[in-house]
Design a protein around this motif. Structure first.
Motif, PDB file in Angstrom:
ATOM      1  N   GLY A  40      -1.432   3.460  85.366  1.00 40.89           N
ATOM      2  CA  GLY A  40      -1.649   3.353  86.804  1.00 40.89           C
ATOM      3  C   GLY A  40      -3.124   3.161  87.102  1.00 40.89           C
ATOM      4  N   VAL A  41      -3.425   2.672  88.276  1.00 42.59           N
ATOM      5  CA  VAL A  41      -4.802   2.391  88.650  1.00 42.59           C
ATOM      6  C   VAL A  41      -5.646   3.653  88.753  1.00 42.59           C
ATOM      7  CG1 VAL A  41      -4.291   0.216  89.787  1.00 42.59           C
ATOM      8  CG2 VAL A  41      -4.209   2.332  91.099  1.00 42.59           C
ATOM      9  N   GLU A  42      -4.997   4.786  88.913  1.00 37.21           N
ATOM     10  CA  GLU A  42      -5.748   6.033  89.068  1.00 37.21           C
ATOM     11  C   GLU A  42      -6.384   6.480  87.762  1.00 37.21           C
ATOM     12  OE1 GLU A  42      -2.335   6.113  89.249  1.00 37.21           O
ATOM     13  OE2 GLU A  42      -1.972   5.873  91.349  1.00 37.21           O
ATOM     14  N   LYS A  43      -5.839   6.030  86.636  1.00 42.73           N
ATOM     15  CA  LYS A  43      -6.229   6.461  85.289  1.00 42.73           C
ATOM     16  C   LYS A  43      -5.959   7.952  85.135  1.00 42.73           C
ATOM     17  CE  LYS A  43      -8.591   3.017  83.018  1.00 42.73           C
ATOM     18  NZ  LYS A  43      -9.325   2.805  81.842  1.00 42.73           N
ATOM     19  N   ARG A  44      -6.969   8.826  85.249  1.00 39.94           N
ATOM     20  CA  ARG A  44      -6.739  10.253  85.035  1.00 39.94           C
ATOM     21  C   ARG A  44      -5.772  10.776  86.087  1.00 39.94           C
ATOM     22  NH1 ARG A  44      -9.022  11.962  80.714  1.00 39.94           N
ATOM     23  NH2 ARG A  44     -11.038  11.146  80.159  1.00 39.94           N
ATOM     24  N   GLY A  45      -4.689  11.361  85.620  1.00 45.65           N
ATOM     25  CA  GLY A  45      -3.703  11.912  86.531  1.00 45.65           C
ATOM     26  C   GLY A  45      -2.596  10.949  86.903  1.00 45.65           C
ATOM     27  N   GLY A  46      -2.844   9.648  86.807  1.00 42.42           N
ATOM     28  CA  GLY A  46      -1.812   8.651  87.083  1.00 42.42           C
ATOM     29  C   GLY A  46      -0.924   8.494  85.863  1.00 42.42           C
ATOM     30  N   SER A  47       0.069   7.650  85.967  1.00 40.70           N
ATOM     31  CA  SER A  47       0.977   7.470  84.833  1.00 40.70           C
ATOM     32  C   SER A  47       0.331   6.604  83.766  1.00 40.70           C
ATOM     33  CB  SER A  47       2.290   6.838  85.297  1.00 40.70           C
ATOM     34  OG  SER A  47       2.042   5.551  85.820  1.00 40.70           O
ATOM     35  N   ALA A  48       0.655   6.899  82.531  1.00 38.93           N
ATOM     36  CA  ALA A  48       0.184   6.110  81.393  1.00 38.93           C
ATOM     37  C   ALA A  48       1.339   5.995  80.411  1.00 38.93           C
ATOM     38  CB  ALA A  48      -1.013   6.776  80.728  1.00 38.93           C
ATOM     39  N   MET A  49       1.514   4.815  79.864  1.00 38.81           N
ATOM     40  CA  MET A  49       2.580   4.625  78.886  1.00 38.81           C
ATOM     41  C   MET A  49       2.218   3.477  77.970  1.00 38.81           C
ATOM     42  SD  MET A  49       5.074   3.157  81.741  1.00 38.81           S
ATOM     43  CE  MET A  49       4.056   4.006  82.885  1.00 38.81           C
ATOM     44  N   CYS A  50       2.837   3.431  76.833  1.00 40.80           N
ATOM     45  CA  CYS A  50       2.650   2.304  75.932  1.00 40.80           C
ATOM     46  C   CYS A  50       3.851   2.213  74.998  1.00 40.80           C
ATOM     47  CB  CYS A  50       1.353   2.417  75.133  1.00 40.80           C
ATOM     48  SG  CYS A  50       1.300   3.763  73.945  1.00 40.80           S
ATOM     49  N   THR A  51       4.012   1.030  74.460  1.00 33.63           N
ATOM     50  CA  THR A  51       5.050   0.783  73.469  1.00 33.63           C
ATOM     51  C   THR A  51       4.383   0.231  72.221  1.00 33.63           C
ATOM     52  OG1 THR A  51       6.610   0.224  75.223  1.00 33.63           O
ATOM     53  CG2 THR A  51       7.216  -0.426  73.003  1.00 33.63           C
ATOM     54  N   VAL A  52       4.786   0.731  71.073  1.00 33.61           N
ATOM     55  CA  VAL A  52       4.307   0.229  69.792  1.00 33.61           C
ATOM     56  C   VAL A  52       5.535  -0.201  68.996  1.00 33.61           C
ATOM     57  CG1 VAL A  52       3.024   0.742  67.679  1.00 33.61           C
ATOM     58  CG2 VAL A  52       2.377   1.853  69.833  1.00 33.61           C
ATOM     59  N   VAL A  53       5.496  -1.431  68.525  1.00 34.28           N
ATOM     60  CA  VAL A  53       6.555  -1.955  67.663  1.00 34.28           C
ATOM     61  C   VAL A  53       5.886  -2.363  66.362  1.00 34.28           C
ATOM     62  CG1 VAL A  53       8.345  -3.708  67.371  1.00 34.28           C
ATOM     63  CG2 VAL A  53       7.853  -2.812  69.657  1.00 34.28           C
ATOM     64  N   PHE A  54       6.403  -1.887  65.239  1.00 32.07           N
ATOM     65  CA  PHE A  54       5.838  -2.299  63.954  1.00 32.07           C
ATOM     66  C   PHE A  54       6.948  -2.533  62.948  1.00 32.07           C
ATOM     67  CE2 PHE A  54       5.567   2.284  64.323  1.00 32.07           C
ATOM     68  CZ  PHE A  54       5.977   2.782  63.097  1.00 32.07           C
ATOM     69  N   SER A  55       6.668  -3.483  62.043  1.00 34.27           N
ATOM     70  CA  SER A  55       7.696  -3.914  61.109  1.00 34.27           C
ATOM     71  C   SER A  55       7.057  -4.582  59.905  1.00 34.27           C
ATOM     72  CB  SER A  55       8.619  -4.915  61.826  1.00 34.27           C
ATOM     73  OG  SER A  55       9.538  -5.484  60.934  1.00 34.27           O
ATOM     74  N   ASP A  56       7.804  -4.617  58.805  1.00 26.38           N
ATOM     75  CA  ASP A  56       7.322  -5.353  57.639  1.00 26.38           C
ATOM     76  C   ASP A  56       7.648  -6.843  57.771  1.00 26.38           C
ATOM     77  OD1 ASP A  56      10.037  -5.049  57.317  1.00 26.38           O
ATOM     78  OD2 ASP A  56       9.916  -3.999  55.405  1.00 26.38           O
ATOM     79  N   ASP A  58       8.640  -9.829  61.302  1.00 24.04           N
ATOM     80  CA  ASP A  58       8.208 -10.099  62.674  1.00 24.04           C
ATOM     81  C   ASP A  58       8.544  -8.930  63.595  1.00 24.04           C
ATOM     82  OD1 ASP A  58       7.299 -12.579  61.908  1.00 24.04           O
ATOM     83  OD2 ASP A  58       9.150 -13.619  62.474  1.00 24.04           O
ATOM     84  N   THR A  59       7.657  -8.696  64.570  1.00 29.79           N
ATOM     85  CA  THR A  59       7.890  -7.593  65.511  1.00 29.79           C
ATOM     86  C   THR A  59       8.547  -8.059  66.799  1.00 29.79           C
ATOM     87  OG1 THR A  59       5.698  -7.859  66.463  1.00 29.79           O
ATOM     88  CG2 THR A  59       5.928  -6.253  64.672  1.00 29.79           C
ATOM     89  N   GLY A  60       8.373  -9.299  67.161  1.00 34.15           N
ATOM     90  CA  GLY A  60       8.929  -9.777  68.424  1.00 34.15           C
ATOM     91  C   GLY A  60       8.162  -9.208  69.593  1.00 34.15           C
ATOM     92  N   SER A  61       8.810  -9.107  70.720  1.00 34.39           N
ATOM     93  CA  SER A  61       8.175  -8.653  71.951  1.00 34.39           C
ATOM     94  C   SER A  61       7.850  -7.157  71.884  1.00 34.39           C
ATOM     95  CB  SER A  61       9.115  -8.904  73.128  1.00 34.39           C
ATOM     96  OG  SER A  61       8.609  -8.297  74.289  1.00 34.39           O
ATOM     97  N   PRO A  62       6.704  -6.757  72.445  1.00 32.55           N
ATOM     98  CA  PRO A  62       6.398  -5.330  72.515  1.00 32.55           C
ATOM     99  C   PRO A  62       7.131  -4.620  73.653  1.00 32.55           C
ATOM    100  CG  PRO A  62       4.620  -6.583  73.477  1.00 32.55           C
ATOM    101  CD  PRO A  62       5.609  -7.587  72.931  1.00 32.55           C
ATOM    102  N   VAL A  63       7.863  -5.373  74.460  1.00 31.53           N
ATOM    103  CA  VAL A  63       8.636  -4.776  75.546  1.00 31.53           C
ATOM    104  C   VAL A  63       9.973  -4.325  74.978  1.00 31.53           C
ATOM    105  CG1 VAL A  63       9.697  -5.168  77.791  1.00 31.53           C
ATOM    106  CG2 VAL A  63       7.511  -6.245  77.251  1.00 31.53           C
ATOM    107  N   VAL A  64      10.244  -3.031  75.072  1.00 28.45           N
ATOM    108  CA  VAL A  64      11.459  -2.459  74.508  1.00 28.45           C
ATOM    109  C   VAL A  64      12.205  -1.747  75.628  1.00 28.45           C
ATOM    110  CG1 VAL A  64      12.384  -0.835  72.817  1.00 28.45           C
ATOM    111  CG2 VAL A  64      10.360  -2.179  72.254  1.00 28.45           C
ATOM    112  N   GLY A  65      13.396  -2.213  75.946  1.00 32.34           N
ATOM    113  CA  GLY A  65      14.184  -1.604  77.015  1.00 32.34           C
ATOM    114  C   GLY A  65      14.735  -0.241  76.654  1.00 32.34           C
ATOM    115  N   SER A  66      15.198  -0.095  75.420  1.00 38.50           N
ATOM    116  CA  SER A  66      15.754   1.170  74.942  1.00 38.50           C
ATOM    117  C   SER A  66      15.099   1.513  73.610  1.00 38.50           C
ATOM    118  CB  SER A  66      17.268   1.047  74.758  1.00 38.50           C
ATOM    119  OG  SER A  66      17.890   0.792  75.984  1.00 38.50           O
TER     120      SER A  66
END
Length: 183
Positions: A40-56, A58-66
């Motif tokens: 979020g634009v607030e940074k401290r105190g706002g929401s923060a999230m990330c997705t990490v995809v790793f594989s031996d 291809d990883t494909g898209s870093p967007v993971v729905g589930s």
């Protein structure tokens, strides 16, 4: 083998640093990585999230729905994202700040780790993210603890390299907390 992990909390908990650390550890283990941060634009105190995809391969898209694994650091993130973990997946929660029961997540393994308390016991509340990374590595088996230690040199700016031993202690404490839970 393909692994994906979703990390969520509030700004200031080190969510993005945790994602970077896992990414560098996967690279150290010669895997391909996709990393997708969001905050979020607030940074401290706002929401923060990330997705990490790793594989031996291809990883494909870093967007993971589930995601297969979610690391949830606060209650708001649990309420918003925990139900997105895929069936048979794992939800690792910061039980110091998150009240959750496995009945809320049918078909998902809930792993409660008192991350804030562990960080406080180590003397630095800023270590919550490192405790989370250790818990993830121990529970998933996707990355070695040694790789996390090596990755700290890449994930942390050089001016903070003197903090690496404390970060390693926090990673090991997070891994130990999951190990104790599984015995």
């Amino acid at each position: 083998m393909r692994h994906d992990v979703f990390i969520a909390g509030y700004g200031g908990q080190g969510v993005l640093l945790a994602g970077n650390l896992l990414s560098y550890a996967a690279i150290h283990e010669s895997m391909n990585v996709s990393f997708f941060p969001a905050y979020g634009v607030e940074k401290r105190g706002g929401s923060a999230m990330c997705t990490v995809v790793f594989s031996d391969s291809d990883t494909g898209s870093p967007v993971v729905g589930s995601p297969s694994v979610a690391i949830i650091l606060n209650q708001l993130s649990f309420d918003k994202y925990a139900n997105k973990v895929k069936q048979g997946g794992v939800c690792i929660v910061n039980s110091t700040l998150v009240e959750a029961s496995s009945s809320e997540l049918p078909g998902v393994e809930l792993v409660a780790v008192p991350m804030n308390q562990i960080a406080l016991d180590l003397g630095d509340m800023r270590m919550v993210n490192m405790v989370a990374c250790g818990a993830y590595a121990a529970k998933s088996g996707a990355l070695g603890l040694e790789s996390l230690e090596v990755a700290l040199k890449k994930a942390l700016p050089e001016r903070n390299h003197h903090l690496i031993p404390a970060n390693v202690k926090a990673i090991l404490a997070g891994a130990a907390a999951v190990g104790e839970r599984n015995t």
